[in-house]
Scaffold this motif. Sequence first.
Motif, PDB file in Angstrom:
ATOM      1  N   THR A 163       0.832  -1.123   0.033  1.00 21.45           N
ATOM      2  CA  THR A 163       0.182  -0.064   0.049  1.00 21.45           C
ATOM      3  C   THR A 163       0.792   1.303  -0.159  1.00 21.45           C
ATOM      4  O   THR A 163       2.012   1.278   0.361  1.00 21.45           O
ATOM      5  CB  THR A 163      -0.699   0.091   1.229  1.00 21.45           C
ATOM      6  OG1 THR A 163      -0.221  -0.027   2.518  1.00 21.45           O
ATOM      7  CG2 THR A 163      -1.760  -1.121   0.953  1.00 21.45           C
ATOM      8  N   LYS A 164       0.296   2.335  -0.497  1.00 22.90           N
ATOM      9  CA  LYS A 164       0.973   3.562  -0.419  1.00 22.90           C
ATOM     10  C   LYS A 164       0.460   4.352   0.726  1.00 22.90           C
ATOM     11  O   LYS A 164      -0.253   4.212   1.422  1.00 22.90           O
ATOM     12  CB  LYS A 164       0.319   4.542  -1.648  1.00 22.90           C
ATOM     13  CG  LYS A 164       0.880   5.986  -1.798  1.00 22.90           C
ATOM     14  CD  LYS A 164       1.981   5.755  -2.604  1.00 22.90           C
ATOM     15  CE  LYS A 164       2.285   7.230  -3.371  1.00 22.90           C
ATOM     16  NZ  LYS A 164       3.268   7.759  -2.192  1.00 22.90           N
ATOM     17  N   THR A 165       1.815   4.924   1.423  1.00 25.26           N
ATOM     18  CA  THR A 165       1.566   5.809   2.646  1.00 25.26           C
ATOM     19  C   THR A 165       1.933   7.160   2.174  1.00 25.26           C
ATOM     20  O   THR A 165       2.221   7.583   1.166  1.00 25.26           O
ATOM     21  CB  THR A 165       2.658   5.198   3.519  1.00 25.26           C
ATOM     22  OG1 THR A 165       3.731   5.412   3.217  1.00 25.26           O
ATOM     23  CG2 THR A 165       2.388   3.554   3.868  1.00 25.26           C
ATOM     24  N   ASP A 166       1.878   8.020   3.292  1.00 28.42           N
ATOM     25  CA  ASP A 166       2.329   9.350   3.202  1.00 28.42           C
ATOM     26  C   ASP A 166       3.686   9.614   2.813  1.00 28.42           C
ATOM     27  O   ASP A 166       4.079  10.777   2.085  1.00 28.42           O
ATOM     28  CB  ASP A 166       2.015  10.117   4.453  1.00 28.42           C
ATOM     29  CG  ASP A 166       0.477  10.157   4.820  1.00 28.42           C
ATOM     30  OD1 ASP A 166      -0.405   9.997   3.784  1.00 28.42           O
ATOM     31  OD2 ASP A 166       0.105  10.545   5.783  1.00 28.42           O
ATOM     32  N   THR A 167       4.573   8.798   2.967  1.00 28.49           N
ATOM     33  CA  THR A 167       6.092   8.850   2.823  1.00 28.49           C
ATOM     34  C   THR A 167       6.563   8.032   1.919  1.00 28.49           C
ATOM     35  O   THR A 167       7.760   8.054   1.341  1.00 28.49           O
ATOM     36  CB  THR A 167       6.837   8.874   4.189  1.00 28.49           C
ATOM     37  OG1 THR A 167       6.603   7.620   4.706  1.00 28.49           O
ATOM     38  CG2 THR A 167       6.251   9.854   5.253  1.00 28.49           C
ATOM     39  N   GLY A 168       5.884   6.907   1.606  1.00 23.67           N
ATOM     40  CA  GLY A 168       6.352   5.787   0.442  1.00 23.67           C
ATOM     41  C   GLY A 168       5.464   4.517   0.452  1.00 23.67           C
ATOM     42  O   GLY A 168       4.020   5.068  -0.048  1.00 23.67           O
ATOM     43  N   TYR A 169       5.726   3.658   0.837  1.00 20.55           N
ATOM     44  CA  TYR A 169       5.085   2.334   0.558  1.00 20.55           C
ATOM     45  C   TYR A 169       5.078   1.712   1.943  1.00 20.55           C
ATOM     46  O   TYR A 169       6.080   1.628   2.640  1.00 20.55           O
ATOM     47  CB  TYR A 169       5.235   1.574  -0.525  1.00 20.55           C
ATOM     48  CG  TYR A 169       5.258   2.341  -1.706  1.00 20.55           C
ATOM     49  CD1 TYR A 169       4.008   2.299  -2.520  1.00 20.55           C
ATOM     50  CD2 TYR A 169       6.248   2.979  -2.302  1.00 20.55           C
ATOM     51  CE1 TYR A 169       3.844   3.080  -3.454  1.00 20.55           C
ATOM     52  CE2 TYR A 169       5.872   3.866  -3.669  1.00 20.55           C
ATOM     53  CZ  TYR A 169       4.823   3.803  -4.172  1.00 20.55           C
ATOM     54  OH  TYR A 169       4.828   4.586  -5.120  1.00 20.55           O
ATOM     55  N   GLU A 170       4.113   0.623   2.013  1.00 22.66           N
ATOM     56  CA  GLU A 170       4.031  -0.415   3.018  1.00 22.66           C
ATOM     57  C   GLU A 170       3.928  -1.745   2.556  1.00 22.66           C
ATOM     58  O   GLU A 170       3.229  -2.085   1.822  1.00 22.66           O
ATOM     59  CB  GLU A 170       3.183   0.031   4.266  1.00 22.66           C
ATOM     60  CG  GLU A 170       3.108  -0.983   5.242  1.00 22.66           C
ATOM     61  CD  GLU A 170       1.872  -0.880   6.393  1.00 22.66           C
ATOM     62  OE1 GLU A 170       2.300  -0.286   7.531  1.00 22.66           O
ATOM     63  OE2 GLU A 170       0.706  -1.018   6.215  1.00 22.66           O
ATOM     64  N   LEU A 171       4.996  -2.553   3.007  1.00 23.97           N
ATOM     65  CA  LEU A 171       5.051  -4.065   2.564  1.00 23.97           C
ATOM     66  C   LEU A 171       4.471  -4.845   3.784  1.00 23.97           C
ATOM     67  O   LEU A 171       5.155  -4.740   4.946  1.00 23.97           O
ATOM     68  CB  LEU A 171       6.535  -4.349   2.216  1.00 23.97           C
ATOM     69  CG  LEU A 171       6.615  -5.995   2.012  1.00 23.97           C
ATOM     70  CD1 LEU A 171       5.728  -6.526   0.909  1.00 23.97           C
ATOM     71  CD2 LEU A 171       7.955  -6.068   2.006  1.00 23.97           C
TER      72      LEU A 171
END
Length: 297
Positions: A163-171
């Motif tokens: 998923t997309k986050t405010d700062t990048g991505y989450e695995l």
Amino acid sequence: MSPRIATVFMATGVQGSSAIRALLKDGTFTLRAVTRNANSEAARALGCEVVEATFGDKDAIKKAVTGAECVFLVTMPFAELSEVNQGKNVIDACKEAGVKFVAFSTLPSVNDISGGKYTHAIHFDEKAKVQKYLEASGIACASICPGSFLENIHRGMLGCPFTKTDTGYELTTRERPGSSSIKTWTGHDMGPAVAALFTQYATRSAEIDKKTFVLGSQKATTEETAAELAKGLGAPVTVKHLGAMGVFPVDDMYDFSAEFEWFPGVEVPDKRLEALGVKVGSIEEFARTELKKHIGA
């Protein structure tokens, strides 16, 4: 001169389609793709002969392998027909048809390696039984073991979205914290491995026959994988560990992998595949090309 035919099972899946692409590019063999529905969009896009067969239809399987020199076998986990019976049906047909070489997509036996501690990972154990049956069949053969499919990251397998986050991505992962596993860009690398075995099994038999090759770019924790993904995406990737899924085969797979090595002493990437000319793709390259495309980065 009669064409050299190669038959590929589960031809529209990640592994089978990779083999089709690589073998078409190599050009040594005339290809015969096996799928359940020859009229599907994926089947029609393969660019070669497509035949229909299910693993329980022995007559259709026999037709699919008759005249073939080489066969790539991928079995389907958690199907109505066990993977052991799927594999035996194909191997028996190959032996009867005079197939000269079979490459099989395998996994190690979780039950055997753990000394019976983990007994539910049947998608591992049944493939290991098929491999033993193949090696005892008298047909020249080799097995290829992929690790954790990198493609599963963008597919969100087992309830683990990327998923997309405010700062990048989450695995998101179900791998146990600190656990290290083999990472494999399967769609990119399985095909070249199969093509290398098919084109060299006769000339390099001592290096290939009854050998198990480990297909992967590296052994890595989820955190190490995230760091490589971040390089390819050009953005930070954080990790979120989920707990057990409550599905015995999945939970045993991850618990086993946290405690035991799949192939102790085998270097990843596998130097034996490199010696056959197989160069695997990196996690960073996967992120820069395939993952970016799928997440719209």
